[in-house]
Scaffold this motif. Structure first.
Motif, PDB file in Angstrom:
ATOM      1  N   VAL A 184      34.953  58.814  47.977  1.00 53.15           N
ATOM      2  CA  VAL A 184      35.096  57.438  47.938  1.00 53.15           C
ATOM      3  C   VAL A 184      36.356  56.343  48.447  1.00 53.15           C
ATOM      4  N   CYS A 185      35.866  55.645  49.539  1.00 49.10           N
ATOM      5  CA  CYS A 185      36.598  54.479  50.233  1.00 49.10           C
ATOM      6  C   CYS A 185      36.332  53.350  50.442  1.00 49.10           C
ATOM      7  N   GLY A 186      37.939  52.669  50.173  1.00 46.78           N
ATOM      8  CA  GLY A 186      38.087  51.224  49.829  1.00 46.78           C
ATOM      9  C   GLY A 186      39.689  51.130  49.727  1.00 46.78           C
ATOM     10  N   PRO A 187      39.937  49.481  49.909  1.00 42.37           N
ATOM     11  CA  PRO A 187      40.831  49.082  49.162  1.00 42.37           C
ATOM     12  C   PRO A 187      41.665  49.357  48.279  1.00 42.37           C
ATOM     13  N   PRO A 188      43.091  49.865  47.697  1.00 45.32           N
ATOM     14  CA  PRO A 188      43.573  50.499  46.829  1.00 45.32           C
ATOM     15  C   PRO A 188      42.616  49.456  45.483  1.00 45.32           C
ATOM     16  N   THR A 189      42.795  48.517  45.855  1.00 46.74           N
ATOM     17  CA  THR A 189      43.074  47.803  44.575  1.00 46.74           C
ATOM     18  C   THR A 189      41.711  47.613  44.405  1.00 46.74           C
ATOM     19  N   LEU A 190      40.444  48.009  45.526  1.00 48.93           N
ATOM     20  CA  LEU A 190      39.494  48.055  44.907  1.00 48.93           C
ATOM     21  C   LEU A 190      38.958  49.810  44.347  1.00 48.93           C
ATOM     22  N   ILE A 191      40.001  50.211  43.788  1.00 50.79           N
ATOM     23  CA  ILE A 191      38.945  52.113  44.067  1.00 50.79           C
ATOM     24  C   ILE A 191      39.906  52.250  42.338  1.00 50.79           C
ATOM     25  N   PRO A 192      39.160  52.685  40.866  1.00 58.15           N
ATOM     26  CA  PRO A 192      39.664  52.522  40.105  1.00 58.15           C
ATOM     27  C   PRO A 192      40.513  53.719  39.747  1.00 58.15           C
TER      28      PRO A 192
END
Ligand code: ASP
Length: 319
Positions: A184-192
């Motif tokens: 999974v990849c995304g901004p750290p704020t959007l990774i649970p």
């Protein structure tokens, strides 16, 4: 398989294989001029949607109709929910029609599990808040296997707002169960936090996106965001948006829809030959037919349509 489909965790790898196989049989029915079989004649399916939906609600409707079930579709807006009726009372009211299946979507995580306790019908979770969307994961597996010819060993990157995405959660479980490697990849704020425990790796930049066989992009789920998670959509698109420069020629592209053009995906990749987005929508009908069949007619070792038995010869007849 259990009586309800609430989570991908309800499914073993064998269950998934069987459902994908059933969907293949139903694809044959969908290719006919009269796309209908009598399998669920006389049985009732209720779609109860407490949240917006285009693809999931329409494909469940078509699936139930193509199996010849009697179908009732209720949207929360315009129903007695607007008059203050509780969910439990609504479920008991609809259960009075003796439905065989209740397809349920809610903005609240875990709501489908509650509904399963209140009705004798088989409950299918059509999305519960940010928790799960198991039939989306099944149709994604089906679509990808058809295009790639296999699932085992594929490297799948799920990119975007993982935190608010039920599709991400169900797909991490489902792709993992079928032998894919999931990142999974995304901004750290959007990774649970702790998402790795579902069986995936985490990346916060697209630097290694080239390793992916499949790029699965997610929508920013604004309806579930309380606060701001990225500086701006422009900035998000610049760092995580998938466009023709980032998508390699051999990579496949998936998205559950609805797509925000120009945010998570550029127009050129949405409409390009590597995109499976329309195939995913098309697969929704046959996979949901397969799930209804599996829950309502497949339980006691009943053979699948098109497999050389009494039901097999009966099922594909026009209703
Ligand atoms: N249609 C999917 C869902 O209901 C994905 C999305 O809305 O972004 O979860």
């Amino acid at each position: 398989m259990r009586r309800h489909l609430l989570s991908v965790d309800d499914l073993t790898r064998e269950d998934i294989e069987r459902i994908l196989g059933l969907a293949e049989s139903f694809a044959e029915v969908s290719g006919r001029e009269i796309k209908k079989v009598p399998t669920l004649r006389g049985r009732t399916v209720i779609n109860l949607f407490y949240e917006a939906s285009t693809r999931t609600s329409s494909s469940f409707e078509l699936a139930a109709k193509r199996l010849s079930a009697d179908l009732v579709s209720v949207k929360a807006q315009g129903s007695s929910a607007d008059k203050g009726e509780s969910l439990k009372d609504t479920i008991q009211t609809l259960s009075a029609y003796d439905p065989a299946a209740l397809v349920f979507r809610s903005p609240h995580a875990g709501a489908a599990g509650l509904v399963a306790r209140w009705t004798p019908a088989a409950v299918i979770n059509a999305g519960d808040g940010k928790r799960e969307h198991p039939t989306q994961a099944l149709l994604d597996l089906y679509t990808l296997r058809r295009r790639a010819g296999r699932l085992e060993g594929l490297n799948v990157w799920i990119v975007g707002d993982v935190l608010h995405s039920r599709v991400a959660r169900s797909n991490i479980l489902a792709f993992g169960r079928m032998g894919c490697k999931v990142t999974v990849c995304g901004p750290p704020t959007l990774i649970p936090r702790g998402v790795e425990s579902l069986g995936c790796e985490v990346q916060t930049t697209l630097d290694r996106l080239g390793e992916a066989d499949v790029v699965y992009a997610l929508r920013m789920q604004h309806e579930r965001m309380h606060g701001s998670y990225v500086p701006s959509l422009r900035e998000y698109a610049a760092r995580y948006g998938i466009d023709g420069r980032r998508l390699g020629a051999a990579q496949l592209l998936m998205h559950p829809g609805p797509v925000n053009r120009g945010v998570e995906l550029s127009a050129e990749v949405i409409d390009g030959p590597q995109a499976l987005i329309t195939d995913q929508v098309e697969s929704g009908v046959v996979v949901r037919m397969a799930v209804l069949y599996e829950l309502l007619a497949g339980g006691d070792g009943m053979p699948a349509p098109g497999r050389g038995t009494e039901r097999a010869t009966r099922a594909p007849q026009p209703a």
